[in-house]
Design a protein around this motif. Structure first.
Motif, PDB file in Angstrom:
ATOM      1  N   ARG A  86       0.812  -1.226   0.000  1.00 18.98           N
ATOM      2  CA  ARG A  86       0.000   0.000   0.000  1.00 18.98           C
ATOM      3  C   ARG A  86       0.844   1.274   0.000  1.00 18.98           C
ATOM      4  N   VAL A  87       2.148   1.141   0.253  1.00 20.58           N
ATOM      5  CA  VAL A  87       3.041   2.300   0.255  1.00 20.58           C
ATOM      6  C   VAL A  87       3.441   2.590  -1.191  1.00 20.58           C
ATOM      7  N   LEU A  88       3.126   3.782  -1.648  1.00 21.80           N
ATOM      8  CA  LEU A  88       3.321   4.148  -3.050  1.00 21.80           C
ATOM      9  C   LEU A  88       4.724   4.685  -3.312  1.00 21.80           C
ATOM     10  N   LEU A  89       5.209   4.403  -4.502  1.00 18.80           N
ATOM     11  CA  LEU A  89       6.446   5.017  -4.966  1.00 18.80           C
ATOM     12  C   LEU A  89       6.095   6.451  -5.344  1.00 18.80           C
ATOM     13  N   ALA A  90       6.741   7.420  -4.724  1.00 21.53           N
ATOM     14  CA  ALA A  90       6.371   8.828  -4.903  1.00 21.53           C
ATOM     15  C   ALA A  90       7.535   9.642  -5.430  1.00 21.53           C
ATOM     16  N   ASN A  91       7.208  10.670  -6.194  1.00 20.80           N
ATOM     17  CA  ASN A  91       8.215  11.640  -6.615  1.00 20.80           C
ATOM     18  C   ASN A  91       8.523  12.531  -5.409  1.00 20.80           C
ATOM     19  N   VAL A  92       9.785  12.564  -5.026  1.00 16.31           N
ATOM     20  CA  VAL A  92      10.213  13.357  -3.877  1.00 16.31           C
ATOM     21  C   VAL A  92      11.087  14.492  -4.396  1.00 16.31           C
TER      22      VAL A  92
ATOM     23  N   ALA B  82       8.036   9.790   6.435  1.00 12.01           N
ATOM     24  CA  ALA B  82       6.784  10.111   5.747  1.00 12.01           C
ATOM     25  C   ALA B  82       6.651   9.192   4.542  1.00 12.01           C
ATOM     26  N   MET B  83       5.411   8.981   4.087  1.00 12.21           N
ATOM     27  CA  MET B  83       5.157   8.159   2.909  1.00 12.21           C
ATOM     28  C   MET B  83       3.756   8.426   2.387  1.00 12.21           C
TER      29      MET B  83
END
Length: 169
Positions: A53-59, A163-164
């Motif tokens: 459920r943890v998404l790959l995000a643009n940071v 954070a995520m």
């Protein structure tokens, strides 16, 4: 929440460690903390179902608001793709209304691990991801909730408040 996802930020300082083991110029993109959060921490802290459920995000490689100069723009680093990350000062100021809201306390685990922490009622500093203009410091939030230009990247007692982005059911 936005578009079927929510930003989750630890409400406590979960642990302490260095942003990077050597006192050297480093960015979020190249620091040890990023590798640890997305490797060992992610693998050991969440079940396989939670991990899914943890998404790959643009940071984004945010520039520190304390050093918004041409030299800081060159030293900030590139955007990254991460599942777990630290907030930037820009985000900490956006997601928390004021200094009081940014104050975080250590977990019982951290208080037991660090004998200098007198109790879980004592606020703790916590790291943010953007570097100081010279990249040998990284920004942090003080135990009073103020964002600042930071601490030495190799300081081993820096608080971690991950954070995520997670997908909503």
């Amino acid at each position: 929440m936005e578009g079927g996802r929510a930003l989750v930020i630890s409400d406590k300082v979960l642990d302490q460690n260095h942003y990077h083991p050597q006192q050297t110029a480093v960015t979020w993109e190249t620091c040890w903390m990023r590798q640890w959060l997305n490797g060992e921490f992610f693998a050991s802290s969440f079940t396989p179902q939670e991990q899914s459920r943890v998404l790959l995000a643009n940071v984004p490689g945010h520039v520190s608001p304390y050093y918004n100069t041409e030299s800081s723009l060159k030293s900030v680093g590139n955007d990254t793709q991460d599942r777990v990350f630290l907030l930037s000062a820009v985000e900490a100021n956006l997601y928390f209304a004021d200094n009081k809201a940014r104050i975080a306390y250590p977990t019982q685990y951290l208080a037991a691990k660090d004998q200098d922490i007198e109790s879980t009622a004592q606020p703790a500093d916590w790291l943010m991801r953007q570097p100081h203009k010279h990249r040998t410091n990284t920004a942090c939030v003080s135990n009073k909730g103020a964002t600042s230009n930071g601490v030495n990247v190799s300081h081993a007692r820096s608080g971690i408040r991950p954070a995520m982005w997670v997908s909503l059911p």
